[in-house]
Design a protein around this motif. Structure first.
Motif, PDB file in Angstrom:
ATOM      1  N   LYS A   1       1.146  -1.505  -0.148  1.00 16.85           N
ATOM      2  CA  LYS A   1      -0.009   0.070   0.401  1.00 16.85           C
ATOM      3  C   LYS A   1       1.009   0.973   0.040  1.00 16.85           C
ATOM      4  O   LYS A   1       2.212   1.717   0.575  1.00 16.85           O
ATOM      5  CB  LYS A   1      -0.825   0.337   1.081  1.00 16.85           C
ATOM      6  CG  LYS A   1      -1.686  -1.168   1.405  1.00 16.85           C
ATOM      7  CD  LYS A   1      -3.005  -0.702   2.286  1.00 16.85           C
ATOM      8  CE  LYS A   1      -3.708  -2.201   2.405  1.00 16.85           C
ATOM      9  NZ  LYS A   1      -4.397  -1.457   3.258  1.00 16.85           N
TER      10      LYS A   1
ATOM     11  N   LYS B   1       1.674   4.813   1.580  1.00 19.57           N
ATOM     12  CA  LYS B   1       2.619   5.378   2.446  1.00 19.57           C
ATOM     13  C   LYS B   1       2.441   6.816   2.787  1.00 19.57           C
ATOM     14  O   LYS B   1       3.294   6.846   1.158  1.00 19.57           O
ATOM     15  CB  LYS B   1       2.975   4.348   3.686  1.00 19.57           C
ATOM     16  CG  LYS B   1       2.195   2.605   3.934  1.00 19.57           C
ATOM     17  CD  LYS B   1       2.925   1.985   4.952  1.00 19.57           C
ATOM     18  CE  LYS B   1       2.248   0.738   5.608  1.00 19.57           C
ATOM     19  NZ  LYS B   1       3.220   0.238   6.834  1.00 19.57           N
ATOM     20  N   LEU B   2       1.913   7.349   3.141  1.00 14.48           N
ATOM     21  CA  LEU B   2       2.694   8.957   3.216  1.00 14.48           C
ATOM     22  C   LEU B   2       4.373   8.669   3.893  1.00 14.48           C
ATOM     23  O   LEU B   2       4.682   7.325   4.562  1.00 14.48           O
ATOM     24  CB  LEU B   2       2.179   9.759   3.905  1.00 14.48           C
ATOM     25  CG  LEU B   2       2.158  11.088   4.304  1.00 14.48           C
ATOM     26  CD1 LEU B   2       1.368  11.336   3.277  1.00 14.48           C
ATOM     27  CD2 LEU B   2       1.715  11.701   5.640  1.00 14.48           C
TER      28      LEU B   2
ATOM     29  N   ASP C   1       2.519   6.314  13.856  1.00 14.84           N
ATOM     30  CA  ASP C   1       1.755   6.123  12.493  1.00 14.84           C
ATOM     31  C   ASP C   1       0.335   6.023  12.852  1.00 14.84           C
ATOM     32  O   ASP C   1       0.109   6.377  11.646  1.00 14.84           O
ATOM     33  CB  ASP C   1       1.719   4.418  11.996  1.00 14.84           C
ATOM     34  CG  ASP C   1       3.509   4.515  11.346  1.00 14.84           C
ATOM     35  OD1 ASP C   1       3.715   3.347  11.251  1.00 14.84           O
ATOM     36  OD2 ASP C   1       3.790   5.579  11.138  1.00 14.84           O
TER      37      ASP C   1
ATOM     38  N   ASP D   1      -0.698   6.211   5.641  1.00 20.04           N
ATOM     39  CA  ASP D   1      -1.232   6.673   4.192  1.00 20.04           C
ATOM     40  C   ASP D   1      -3.023   6.910   4.449  1.00 20.04           C
ATOM     41  O   ASP D   1      -3.317   6.738   3.207  1.00 20.04           O
ATOM     42  CB  ASP D   1      -1.578   4.895   4.691  1.00 20.04           C
ATOM     43  CG  ASP D   1      -2.376   3.699   4.644  1.00 20.04           C
ATOM     44  OD1 ASP D   1      -2.460   2.503   4.429  1.00 20.04           O
ATOM     45  OD2 ASP D   1      -2.741   3.990   5.954  1.00 20.04           O
ATOM     46  N   LYS D   2      -4.068   7.142   5.344  1.00 19.01           N
ATOM     47  CA  LYS D   2      -5.485   7.530   4.687  1.00 19.01           C
ATOM     48  C   LYS D   2      -5.131   8.937   4.913  1.00 19.01           C
ATOM     49  O   LYS D   2      -6.579   9.878   4.563  1.00 19.01           O
ATOM     50  CB  LYS D   2      -6.320   6.764   6.265  1.00 19.01           C
ATOM     51  CG  LYS D   2      -6.128   5.216   6.128  1.00 19.01           C
ATOM     52  CD  LYS D   2      -7.227   4.822   4.423  1.00 19.01           C
ATOM     53  CE  LYS D   2      -6.941   3.764   4.912  1.00 19.01           C
ATOM     54  NZ  LYS D   2      -8.023   2.987   4.038  1.00 19.01           N
TER      55      LYS D   2
END
Length: 208
Positions: free
Chosen positions: A149, A151-152, A185, A202-203
């Motif tokens: 996924k 991620k930032l 995180d 990551d949202k």
């Protein structure tokens, strides 16, 4: 007279809240949707209570509202209650959607953990039962790893700060939110409708 022992575990704090506000909090059975902004009411009511700090209170409240039992209760038609159990407002369709999304993500995480644990146990058992062999065998083809996924990046994560306006991916449509707490995180945000939720980095998306 000795000072009362401070509560440090969320479980104990929630039990204490259920004892102090039985018409609002519960430990078993159906939970009641809580009034938006109830943390401020709690902080005021327990301002001089030496058993629980604001930090522990906030953490415990987050645990309570992220529990499956509570998320199941956030449904259209249900009434949110204040500390005394008075009905103050109805649960909206938008709030129900967020609750269902959070519940879905939480269940997926638990299923993933259980799957990983079962795989690790099976691998250990297989390694224990498998006889040692000096012959070189052809390795079995491995499945292609799924794409990670996105991620930032760390540099972007470091740019996040409490009070910052961001976009949160909740469901199919990103929503505007304000960061209220950062924990590694995990990011605690408050949506424009007042609802708070805990999401992974990551949202989170920075506004252009």
């Amino acid at each position: 007279m000795s000072e009362p022992e401070k509560l440090t575990k969320s479980k104990d704090v929630i039990a204490y809240l259920a004892e102090q506000f039985p018409d609002c909090f519960s430990l078993k059975g159906d939970a009641k949707p809580l009034k938006i902004g109830i943390f401020e009411d709690l902080a005021k009511r327990l301002e001089n209570d030496e058993k629980v700090s604001k930090t522990r209170l906030r953490t415990a409240l987050r645990h309570y509202t992220n529990s499956w039992r509570y998320l199941y209760s956030v449904k259209v038609g249900s009434q949110r209650v204040d500390l005394d159990g008075n009905e103050v407002e109805a649960v909206t369709e938008e709030h129900q959607q967020h609750a269902q999304e959070t519940l879905k993500e939480s269940k997926a995480k638990v299923a993933e953990k259980n799957k990983a644990a079962a795989k690790a146990t099976a691998k250990k058992a297989q390694a224990k039962d498998k006889p040692k062999s000096t012959a070189t065998s052809k390795p079995k083809p491995t499945k292609k790893p799924s794409k990670p996924k996105v991620k930032l990046a760390d540099v972007e994560l470091n740019k996040l700060s409490v009070g910052q306006q961001v976009q949160v991916k909740a469901g199919n449509t990103p929503m505007s939110a304000t960061i209220v707490e950062l924990d590694k995180d995990d990011v605690q945000v408050q949506l424009q409708n007042g609802l708070t939720m805990k999401v992974k980095a990551d949202k989170i998306f920075l506004r252009a």
